[in-house]
Write an enzyme that holds these catalytic residues in place. Sequence first.
Site, PDB file in Angstrom:
ATOM      1  N   LYS A 112       0.822  -1.214   0.000  1.00 31.35           N
ATOM      2  CA  LYS A 112       0.000   0.000   0.000  1.00 31.35           C
ATOM      3  C   LYS A 112       0.853   1.259   0.000  1.00 31.35           C
ATOM      4  O   LYS A 112       0.478   2.256  -0.613  1.00 31.35           O
ATOM      5  CB  LYS A 112      -0.931   0.023   1.216  1.00 31.35           C
ATOM      6  CG  LYS A 112      -2.162  -0.864   1.058  1.00 31.35           C
ATOM      7  CD  LYS A 112      -3.190  -0.503   2.100  1.00 31.35           C
ATOM      8  CE  LYS A 112      -4.397  -1.443   2.031  1.00 31.35           C
ATOM      9  NZ  LYS A 112      -5.323  -1.204   3.140  1.00 31.35           N
ATOM     10  N   LYS A 193      -7.229 -12.697  -6.981  1.00 28.15           N
ATOM     11  CA  LYS A 193      -8.360 -12.791  -6.065  1.00 28.15           C
ATOM     12  C   LYS A 193      -9.357 -11.665  -6.339  1.00 28.15           C
ATOM     13  O   LYS A 193      -8.948 -10.533  -6.597  1.00 28.15           O
ATOM     14  CB  LYS A 193      -7.826 -12.684  -4.631  1.00 28.15           C
ATOM     15  CG  LYS A 193      -8.848 -12.987  -3.560  1.00 28.15           C
ATOM     16  CD  LYS A 193      -8.217 -12.996  -2.181  1.00 28.15           C
ATOM     17  CE  LYS A 193      -9.321 -13.011  -1.118  1.00 28.15           C
ATOM     18  NZ  LYS A 193      -8.795 -12.908   0.241  1.00 28.15           N
ATOM     19  N   LYS A 196     -12.244  -5.660  -4.058  1.00 29.69           N
ATOM     20  CA  LYS A 196     -13.147  -4.508  -4.028  1.00 29.69           C
ATOM     21  C   LYS A 196     -12.575  -3.342  -4.796  1.00 29.69           C
ATOM     22  O   LYS A 196     -13.288  -2.501  -5.296  1.00 29.69           O
ATOM     23  CB  LYS A 196     -13.361  -4.062  -2.567  1.00 29.69           C
ATOM     24  CG  LYS A 196     -14.423  -4.843  -1.855  1.00 29.69           C
ATOM     25  CD  LYS A 196     -14.751  -4.221  -0.507  1.00 29.69           C
ATOM     26  CE  LYS A 196     -13.738  -4.620   0.551  1.00 29.69           C
ATOM     27  NZ  LYS A 196     -14.191  -4.355   1.921  1.00 29.69           N
TER      28      LYS A 196
END
Length: 329
Positions: A112, A193, A196
């Site tokens: 991140k 995967k 969102k």
Amino acid sequence: MKARVFSGVQPSGNLHIGNYLGALKNWVEIQENYESIWGIVDLHAVTVYQEPAELRSKILETAALFLAVGIDPKQSSIVAQSAVPAHTELAWLLTCVTPVGWLERMTQYKAKSQAQETIGDGLLQYPVLMAADILIYQAAIVPVGDDQAQHLELTRDIAQRFNSLYGDTFTMPATHLPAVGARVMGLDDPEKKMSKSATGTGHAIGLLDPIDQVRKKIMRATTDSQPAVDCDTMGAGVANLLNIFQAFGGWTAEKMQAHFSGMRYGDLKKQVAEMVIAKLEPLQTRYYEIMAEPGYVSGVLNHGAERVSPIANSTVQLVKERMGLYTGA
Ligand code: TRP
């Protein structure tokens, strides 16, 4: 007495069938076996900027989705993290026993922070707050996806360190990984995967996606160059579609194989779409009923916070006593 379970999701972005099959469905199934607390972790969401009005409605939408999938507010407490200030207080106390090196090593932090020009301190502290979420309830088990396993290890390390410095205080929480098959991949890219934050319109199926869109996304899902299902040689895209069908339908592997072997991909997709739609339609109906009742969702959240606050406050009180902080009198 029942053991306590805690888990949480961020109120950012729309929850999708991967969140449902990998987490929420499991929560519904286990809620009666534990003293269950399910968090909407809004304090984690603000580690990156959130538009305030949007965040406010996302919190309520997420709570309504919890209810729509079958989390029963009589059996479970549904809690907005920011409604229980003790989470933040415990996070600070745990920060003081956590070496910075442990935090800098976290893979999610590394990923991140690379994407950001300036890195908020909250991003580094994220796992300490997560440890506080869990330890504040003395949770015995924490159901999470495998991407959160490292955070759970860190939670245990922090708990252990605190316990050895100040005496036995925290329960060691066990990681509870979902059953095999609960990992749903992106429809457009079955190597990744379902996420969102992915931007592709054909990537994820949101729990609230309009039904015709659900059908379109499944019909356009990536498969492979073969014409029909062959369970020995199929690629990741076909395996993902079968997995989604099986997870929603609850079929055995034998039944799946007998039914789908040799089926052309067009027909496979139609059947997967019908299965998914059959599950999402009633869920969506419940969701909109719940949202239409003024004050209901916020009432559930307020009630949840009221119910869990005594547990959270007494943990913080104990921690402060152990550390020698001022606790009155
Ligand atoms: N980090 C988790 C995620 O992104 C969310 C989370 C925050 C959580 N606190 C938690 C999960 C405590 C389990 C327990 O999925």
